[in-house]
Design an enzyme around this catalytic site. Structure first.
Site, short mmCIF file in Angstrom:
data_model
loop_
_atom_site.label_atom_id
_atom_site.label_comp_id
_atom_site.label_asym_id
_atom_site.label_seq_id
_atom_site.Cartn_x
_atom_site.Cartn_y
_atom_site.Cartn_z
N ILE A 32 46.17 113.30 57.75
CA ILE A 32 44.72 113.46 57.34
C ILE A 32 43.68 112.87 57.93
O ILE A 32 42.70 112.97 58.44
CB ILE A 32 44.53 113.49 55.94
CG1 ILE A 32 45.63 114.83 55.17
CG2 ILE A 32 43.31 113.76 55.19
CD1 ILE A 32 45.88 114.62 53.68
N SER A 160 44.81 113.96 45.47
CA SER A 160 45.86 114.92 45.63
C SER A 160 45.82 115.89 44.43
O SER A 160 45.30 115.63 43.41
CB SER A 160 47.07 114.36 45.56
OG SER A 160 48.33 115.22 45.52
N TYR A 179 53.51 108.46 41.33
CA TYR A 179 52.56 109.05 42.29
C TYR A 179 51.45 109.88 41.68
O TYR A 179 50.55 109.66 41.72
CB TYR A 179 53.19 110.10 43.41
CG TYR A 179 52.45 110.62 44.31
CD1 TYR A 179 51.92 109.99 45.44
CD2 TYR A 179 52.01 112.01 44.12
CE1 TYR A 179 51.30 110.47 46.49
CE2 TYR A 179 51.09 112.69 45.20
CZ TYR A 179 50.74 111.88 46.53
OH TYR A 179 49.93 112.32 47.43
N LYS A 183 47.64 109.04 41.56
CA LYS A 183 46.54 110.09 41.92
C LYS A 183 45.58 110.36 40.78
O LYS A 183 44.40 110.81 41.02
CB LYS A 183 47.15 111.17 42.70
CG LYS A 183 47.95 110.79 43.82
CD LYS A 183 46.99 110.34 44.91
CE LYS A 183 47.50 110.12 46.25
NZ LYS A 183 46.37 109.44 47.20
#
Length: 272
Positions: A32, A160, A179, A183
């Protein structure tokens, strides 16, 4: 009567530009980050390719490719976003090279395969340090420079869809903990910083990608790739072409009314 004035619609093409802007992208040697750094350059921005010091040679190659392709100024800077001194030095290096910083894509991040309730605390802290604390420090240092230089700017954070849902890890064997926590925190970090910084003309927003072909899929078995692709309504992974336009929108004057927004681009994954 109120004093609001209806303006004529101005040119979309004229506003969809980054000409004369100075941009930073973290995690920019691939995926990205590389895609958005390339897109910023295509729209006329000078771009700093920021990634880990260990990847500085790869970052230099990316910077040279972008400069040769679009004729903008690029530099490669090594920076570990978990280290405040690294970030301060990186911001100074970019400011010295470009004069200032107008656009930041705070994109550096990681995830690990053993993300579950019983993961080692050190692994949990590592994910939080990179995905959340590192993002805070990058945003803070860049925003402070924008304020010092007396101009606004745009900060775009890569969050995300995991900031919205709790993802399973591999074929629903387990569900992510660290994770998704990082996020979810990054999403609210974006909103908190946005309301504080808009008075300085600094817009802070985030993007929340779903399953993208960005490099991580290379480590998956085909059965896993097929599983994830079929788990979303669009029945495929997204690609880089489907994310760069949104980041550039938020970076440019076309995104001038986005403040603390999170743009979900997940092929419909969070619907069901």
């Amino acid at each position: 009567m109120n004093n609001q004035v209806v303006k004529d619609v101005s040119s979309v093409k004229d506003r969809f530009t980054l000409a004369g802007k100075q941009a930073i992208v973290t995690g920019a040697k691939g995926g990205i980050g590389k895609a958005t750094a390339t897109s910023f350059a295509e729209l006329g921005a000078n771009v700093a390719i920021v990634d880990l010091p260990a990847f500085i040679e790869e970052s230099k190659v990316v910077a040279a490719e972008i400069a040769n392709r679009y004729g903008v100024k690029t530099i490669a800077v090594g920076c570990d976003v978990t280290k405040e001194e690294d970030i301060k030095n990186m911001v100074k290096a970019v400011s010295d090279a470009f004069g200032t910083i107008d656009v930041v894509h705070s994109n550096a991040g990681i995830f690990v395969g053993n993300d579950h309730n019983n993961m080692p605390v050190e692994e949990f802290k590592k994910i939080i340090d990179i995905n959340l604390t590192g993002m805070f420090m990058v945003n803070k240092e860049c925003a402070n420079l924008m304020i010092e230089h007396g101009h606004g700017g745009s900060i775009i954070n890569t969050v995300s869809m995991s900031g919205t849902i709790i993802n399973s890890t591999r074929l629903e064997k387990d569900y992510m903990v660290a994770y998704t926590a990082s996020k979810g925190g990054a999403k609210h970090l974006t909103k908190g910083m946005a309301v504080n910084l808009i008075k300085h003309g600094i817009r802070v927003n985030s993007i929340s990608p779903g399953y993208l072909i960005s490099g991580a899929h290379k480590f998956m078995d085909q059965i896993e790739v097929d599983y994830w692709a079929n788990s979303v309504p669009i029945k495929r992974f997204g690609d880089m072409d489907e994310i760069t336009g949104i980041v550039c929108l938020l970076a440019s004057d076309l995104g001038s009314y986005f403040v603390g927004s999170d743009i979900l681009m997940d092929g419909g994954a969070c619907i069901c």
